[in-house]
Design a protein around this motif. Structure first.
Motif, PDB file in Angstrom:
ATOM      1  N   ALA A   1      -0.908 -29.197   5.366  1.00 22.33           N
ATOM      2  CA  ALA A   1      -1.271 -28.656   6.348  1.00 22.33           C
ATOM      3  C   ALA A   1      -2.499 -29.174   7.198  1.00 22.33           C
ATOM      4  CB  ALA A   1      -1.459 -26.997   6.251  1.00 22.33           C
ATOM      5  N   PRO A   2      -2.725 -29.168   8.472  1.00 25.78           N
ATOM      6  CA  PRO A   2      -3.633 -29.524   9.041  1.00 25.78           C
ATOM      7  C   PRO A   2      -4.940 -29.184   8.528  1.00 25.78           C
ATOM      8  CG  PRO A   2      -2.077 -29.127  10.526  1.00 25.78           C
ATOM      9  CD  PRO A   2      -1.648 -28.405   9.428  1.00 25.78           C
ATOM     10  N   PRO A   3      -6.082 -29.594   8.531  1.00 26.97           N
ATOM     11  CA  PRO A   3      -7.692 -28.873   8.242  1.00 26.97           C
ATOM     12  C   PRO A   3      -7.911 -27.820   9.378  1.00 26.97           C
ATOM     13  CG  PRO A   3      -7.847 -31.287   9.163  1.00 26.97           C
ATOM     14  CD  PRO A   3      -6.477 -31.011   9.060  1.00 26.97           C
ATOM     15  N   ALA A   4      -8.821 -27.441   9.030  1.00 29.86           N
ATOM     16  CA  ALA A   4      -9.393 -26.484  10.091  1.00 29.86           C
ATOM     17  C   ALA A   4     -10.488 -27.133  11.038  1.00 29.86           C
ATOM     18  CB  ALA A   4     -10.406 -25.438   9.296  1.00 29.86           C
ATOM     19  N   ILE A   5     -10.332 -27.170  12.282  1.00 26.11           N
ATOM     20  CA  ILE A   5     -10.947 -27.844  13.451  1.00 26.11           C
ATOM     21  C   ILE A   5     -12.102 -27.049  14.068  1.00 26.11           C
ATOM     22  CG2 ILE A   5     -10.875 -29.308  15.408  1.00 26.11           C
ATOM     23  CD1 ILE A   5      -8.078 -29.849  14.667  1.00 26.11           C
ATOM     24  N   ASP A   6     -13.118 -27.238  13.980  1.00 26.86           N
ATOM     25  CA  ASP A   6     -14.317 -26.882  14.364  1.00 26.86           C
ATOM     26  C   ASP A   6     -14.766 -27.573  15.857  1.00 26.86           C
ATOM     27  OD1 ASP A   6     -15.636 -28.853  13.414  1.00 26.86           O
ATOM     28  OD2 ASP A   6     -17.279 -27.859  12.118  1.00 26.86           O
ATOM     29  N   LEU A   7     -15.899 -26.976  16.282  1.00 28.32           N
ATOM     30  CA  LEU A   7     -16.189 -27.736  17.812  1.00 28.32           C
ATOM     31  C   LEU A   7     -16.371 -29.275  17.658  1.00 28.32           C
ATOM     32  CD1 LEU A   7     -16.548 -27.425  20.687  1.00 28.32           C
ATOM     33  CD2 LEU A   7     -18.845 -26.670  20.239  1.00 28.32           C
ATOM     34  N   PRO A   8     -17.302 -29.551  16.730  1.00 27.73           N
ATOM     35  CA  PRO A   8     -17.590 -30.944  16.474  1.00 27.73           C
ATOM     36  C   PRO A   8     -16.431 -31.819  16.096  1.00 27.73           C
ATOM     37  CG  PRO A   8     -19.322 -29.600  15.513  1.00 27.73           C
ATOM     38  CD  PRO A   8     -18.313 -28.512  15.728  1.00 27.73           C
ATOM     39  N   ALA A   9     -15.694 -31.307  15.303  1.00 31.20           N
ATOM     40  CA  ALA A   9     -14.293 -31.922  14.924  1.00 31.20           C
ATOM     41  C   ALA A   9     -13.587 -32.175  16.166  1.00 31.20           C
ATOM     42  CB  ALA A   9     -13.612 -31.421  13.963  1.00 31.20           C
ATOM     43  N   ALA A  10     -13.164 -31.053  16.940  1.00 36.95           N
ATOM     44  CA  ALA A  10     -12.515 -31.243  18.214  1.00 36.95           C
ATOM     45  C   ALA A  10     -13.125 -32.190  19.190  1.00 36.95           C
ATOM     46  CB  ALA A  10     -12.532 -29.972  18.880  1.00 36.95           C
TER      47      ALA A  10
END
Length: 265
Positions: free
Chosen positions: A172-181
């Motif tokens: 499954a894809p990882p959790a994406i926070d604002l910096p990652a986005a």
């Protein structure tokens, strides 16, 4: 900025969204034999290269990864003889070696580490990209395909190749926070679509060995950004390496001097 341990997912987000957006804009799909060619080039230049790149970046110090990537011009020089039937160019091969040494002097330090998987990924990335660049030069670009269209085909093909591979090996894809986005947005927009539109235009315009040498500018720009943005300094050995790499890049864009050509004959 990106979640650790997901190099395949990073490659997927760098390629597929940008490719689909570009396809929607250009509205020019491949035709005939270019379906197969776009698939092959997309897998080599994008689908394999991106994962190798991110695996090397995660498992190796940046300097080691950059030095392994700098071996690409030497692979291209060899492939140009075997695939493109070009005459061996001792001039460009020599400058490729000098450029590799220069990059190594700039980015390798006493703390450099060598992870086996990371080293294999770095070399694999250099090899797959070199073969993709050489085949891109051999096949050219169809007249109806602009550089944006050509990049769209390959980014989409590489991204589609990565969809099942990513979910098979990473789940499954990882959790994406604002910096990652923001990081993924930069990689897909600027480091993906914009960069590859320019890159594929260059490949079809310039000699393939000259284009591959321009890739050495990547670690050089990173070194300059380290000085300007992070306040880092370059010691005398690094400055020497920087000069050698820049000289090699410039010299490789020029034809061999008459004396060198006469000596080769």
């Amino acid at each position: 900025m990106l979640p650790a341990g997901h190099p395949l997912f990073a490659g997927l987000l760098r390629s597929l969204p940008a490719g689909l957006i570009a396809l929607a804009i250009t509205r020019t799909p491949p035709h005939g034999r270019w379906w197969a060619r776009a698939a092959v080039l997309g897998v080599l230049n994008i689908g394999l290269f991106f994962p190798f790149l991110f695996i090397a970046a995660e498992r190796l110090p940046g300097g080691v990864a950059a030095t392994l990537g700098a071996a690409q011009p030497l692979v291209v020089a060899a492939l140009a003889v075997g695939v493109l039937k070009e005459s061996p160019s001792a001039w460009r091969f020599a400058w490729g070696v000098i450029g590799l040494i220069g990059v190594g002097l700039v980015v390798l330090g006493p703390a450099a580490g060598f992870d086996g998987i990371g080293v294999l990924a770095g070399l694999g990335g250099a090899a797959t990209m070199a073969l993709g660049v050489t085949l891109t030069k051999k096949w050219g670009r169809p007249a109806e395909a602009s550089p944006t269209t050509f990049a769209a085909w390959q980014l989409t093909a590489g991204g589609l190749f990565l969809v099942p591979v990513t979910f098979l090996f990473e789940g499954a894809p990882p959790a994406i926070d604002l910096p990652a986005a923001l990081g993924y947005l930069w990689l897909g927009g600027v480091g993906g679509l914009l960069a590859y539109v320019l890159w594929f235009r260059a490949i079809t315009t310039l000699p393939v060995t000259s284009v591959s040498m321009l890739g050495l500018l990547s670690p050089m720009v990173a070194a300059v950004l380290g000085v300007v943005v992070l306040g880092q300094t370059l010691n005398p050995v690094q400055l020497l390496g920087f000069a050698l790499a820049l000289i090699a890049i410039v010299a490789s864009q020029r034809p061999a001097p008459a004396l060198a050509k006469a000596a080769l004959r």
